[in-house]
Design a protein around this motif. Sequence first.
Motif, PDB file in Angstrom:
ATOM      1  N   UNK A 152       0.978  -1.298   0.153  1.00 32.08           N
ATOM      2  CA  UNK A 152      -0.100  -0.247  -0.120  1.00 32.08           C
ATOM      3  C   UNK A 152       0.560   1.308   0.227  1.00 32.08           C
ATOM      4  N   UNK A 153       1.933   1.278   0.918  1.00 32.72           N
ATOM      5  CA  UNK A 153       2.546   2.605   0.997  1.00 32.72           C
ATOM      6  C   UNK A 153       3.661   2.610  -0.144  1.00 32.72           C
ATOM      7  N   UNK A 154       4.273   1.475  -1.109  1.00 33.69           N
ATOM      8  CA  UNK A 154       5.029   1.691  -2.774  1.00 33.69           C
ATOM      9  C   UNK A 154       3.174   2.392  -3.550  1.00 33.69           C
ATOM     10  N   UNK A 155       2.574   1.864  -3.987  1.00 33.78           N
ATOM     11  CA  UNK A 155       1.482   2.473  -4.725  1.00 33.78           C
ATOM     12  C   UNK A 155       0.713   3.526  -4.562  1.00 33.78           C
ATOM     13  N   UNK A 179       2.841   5.835  -2.982  1.00 33.31           N
ATOM     14  CA  UNK A 179       4.304   6.759  -2.825  1.00 33.31           C
ATOM     15  C   UNK A 179       4.468   6.789  -4.816  1.00 33.31           C
ATOM     16  N   UNK A 180       3.770   6.000  -5.905  1.00 33.06           N
ATOM     17  CA  UNK A 180       3.713   5.440  -7.105  1.00 33.06           C
ATOM     18  C   UNK A 180       2.659   6.333  -7.336  1.00 33.06           C
ATOM     19  N   UNK A 181       1.390   6.453  -7.052  1.00 34.12           N
ATOM     20  CA  UNK A 181       0.556   7.492  -7.367  1.00 34.12           C
ATOM     21  C   UNK A 181       0.714   8.884  -7.167  1.00 34.12           C
ATOM     22  N   UNK A 182       1.419   9.298  -6.142  1.00 38.15           N
ATOM     23  CA  UNK A 182       1.617  10.663  -5.099  1.00 38.15           C
ATOM     24  C   UNK A 182       3.159  11.211  -6.651  1.00 38.15           C
ATOM     25  N   UNK A 183       3.579  10.496  -6.768  1.00 45.28           N
ATOM     26  CA  UNK A 183       4.389  11.151  -7.733  1.00 45.28           C
ATOM     27  C   UNK A 183       4.283  11.218  -9.308  1.00 45.28           C
ATOM     28  N   UNK A 184       3.082  10.871  -9.451  1.00 46.81           N
ATOM     29  CA  UNK A 184       2.287  11.352 -11.061  1.00 46.81           C
ATOM     30  C   UNK A 184       1.277  12.341 -10.164  1.00 46.81           C
ATOM     31  N   UNK A 185       1.444  12.815  -9.901  1.00 48.72           N
ATOM     32  CA  UNK A 185       0.228  14.153  -9.415  1.00 48.72           C
ATOM     33  C   UNK A 185       1.030  15.336  -9.870  1.00 48.72           C
TER      34      UNK A 185
END
Length: 117
Positions: free
Chosen positions: A106-109, A111-117
């Motif tokens: 969940x943390x990886x997901x 973090x990945x999601x936030x980096x795309x924002x």
Amino acid sequence: MGKIKETGNPIVDRIKLQAKLKGKSITFICDKLGVGKAYLSNVVGGSGIIPDERLEVFAQELNTTVEYLKTGKENPPAISDEGIDPLDARINELLACSDDNVKRSMIAFLESYQSRQ
């Protein structure tokens, strides 16, 4: 949400109902108590009594009071939810029931999601 199967023990029934409403498993809560998942069934079939110190753990995990579990009178939250975003509270509940691998995923997901924002 389906109805819970009544056991004949009102305290156990209230614990099961609150667990269902809060999305928590009886197994998870029993683990917190250090007892097996059959603990409540054994209470129903045996003495019918849950010691106060264990009721306190159930109440804390279910965000209610020992008084409610014993009597069914009112169900005020034992812990104030004031100021807590309901979405944050739900995420915390879900993570509390998850193992470390799920938490890492969940943390990886996120973090990945936030980096795309």
